[in-house]
Structures are given as C-alpha cells and as structure tokens.
Design a protein around this motif. Structure first.
Motif, mmCIF file in Angstrom:
data_model
loop_
_atom_site.group_PDB
_atom_site.id
_atom_site.type_symbol
_atom_site.label_atom_id
_atom_site.label_comp_id
_atom_site.label_asym_id
_atom_site.label_seq_id
_atom_site.Cartn_x
_atom_site.Cartn_y
_atom_site.Cartn_z
ATOM 1 N N ALA A 39 0.836 -1.203 0.000
ATOM 2 C CA ALA A 39 0.000 0.000 0.000
ATOM 3 C C ALA A 39 0.870 1.252 0.000
ATOM 4 C CB ALA A 39 -0.942 -0.007 1.196
ATOM 5 N N ILE A 40 1.920 1.239 0.802
ATOM 6 C CA ILE A 40 2.845 2.379 0.847
ATOM 7 C C ILE A 40 3.532 2.552 -0.500
ATOM 8 C CG2 ILE A 40 5.013 3.200 1.869
ATOM 9 C CD1 ILE A 40 4.019 1.815 4.503
ATOM 10 N N GLN A 41 3.992 1.461 -1.096
ATOM 11 C CA GLN A 41 4.657 1.526 -2.398
ATOM 12 C C GLN A 41 3.701 2.041 -3.478
ATOM 13 O OE1 GLN A 41 7.932 1.088 -2.920
ATOM 14 N NE2 GLN A 41 8.136 0.726 -0.745
ATOM 15 N N ALA A 74 2.195 6.319 -7.147
ATOM 16 C CA ALA A 74 1.204 7.274 -7.655
ATOM 17 C C ALA A 74 1.738 8.701 -7.579
ATOM 18 C CB ALA A 74 -0.104 7.152 -6.873
ATOM 19 N N GLY A 75 2.456 9.008 -6.505
ATOM 20 C CA GLY A 75 3.049 10.345 -6.367
ATOM 21 C C GLY A 75 4.098 10.612 -7.426
ATOM 22 N N ALA A 102 4.015 13.350 -10.492
ATOM 23 C CA ALA A 102 5.100 14.321 -10.707
ATOM 24 C C ALA A 102 5.655 14.198 -12.117
ATOM 25 C CB ALA A 102 6.207 14.103 -9.682
ATOM 26 N N LEU A 103 5.805 12.978 -12.605
ATOM 27 C CA LEU A 103 6.288 12.758 -13.973
ATOM 28 C C LEU A 103 5.322 13.364 -14.980
ATOM 29 C CD1 LEU A 103 8.165 11.497 -16.070
ATOM 30 C CD2 LEU A 103 6.855 9.369 -15.812
ATOM 31 N N LYS A 104 4.042 13.123 -14.786
ATOM 32 C CA LYS A 104 3.028 13.667 -15.696
ATOM 33 C C LYS A 104 3.083 15.203 -15.717
ATOM 34 C CE LYS A 104 -1.879 13.559 -16.709
ATOM 35 N NZ LYS A 104 -3.202 13.053 -16.346
ATOM 36 N N ALA A 105 3.214 15.796 -14.537
ATOM 37 C CA ALA A 105 3.293 17.260 -14.460
ATOM 38 C C ALA A 105 4.537 17.777 -15.178
ATOM 39 C CB ALA A 105 3.289 17.708 -13.005
#
Length: 65
Positions: free
Chosen positions: A42-44, A49-50, A54-57
């Motif tokens: 879940a943490i991974q 997702a974060g 960031a990559l998408k942005a």
C-alpha cells in the motif's frame, strides 16, 4: 483457556498437541508477515502514484514550452 475457531469448530489451544500448536504458530506468523507485506505494498502504491503524478506534471510542462 484460549480458544481458536477453524472452519466453524472451536478448539481449546491448551489441549492441542505440540505439533498442532507449532503448525498454528507458523500459520499465525505467515498471516502476520502477509499483513506486513500488504501494508508495504500500500505504501509503495502511494509512492508510485506520487511519482507518476510528478512525472506527468513534468511532461506537461515540456509540452507547454
């Protein structure tokens, strides 16, 4: 008196043979480890997702330049 229910049958753990107690202990340890792994996944997933966000942005900024 501690009891455990398996497949709808209740057992007094104090009266179980050592072999069964050992198997039960192993099963409980595996369950504990699986819960830990599930929490780590879940943490991974949250971290992934974060980073994906960031990559998408960053990629969107490139296309706007």
């Amino acid at each position: 008196m501690a009891t455990i229910t398996i497949d709808g049958t209740e057992y007094d753990t104090d009266k179980l043979p050592d072999e069964v107690k050992s198997q039960l202990g192993a099963l409980q340890e595996i369950d504990r480890q699986m819960k830990t792994l599930s929490n780590q996944m879940a943490i991974q997933n949250m971290a992934r997702a974060g980073f994906a966000s960031a990559l998408k942005a960053s990629l969107e900024k490139l296309t706007q330049e």
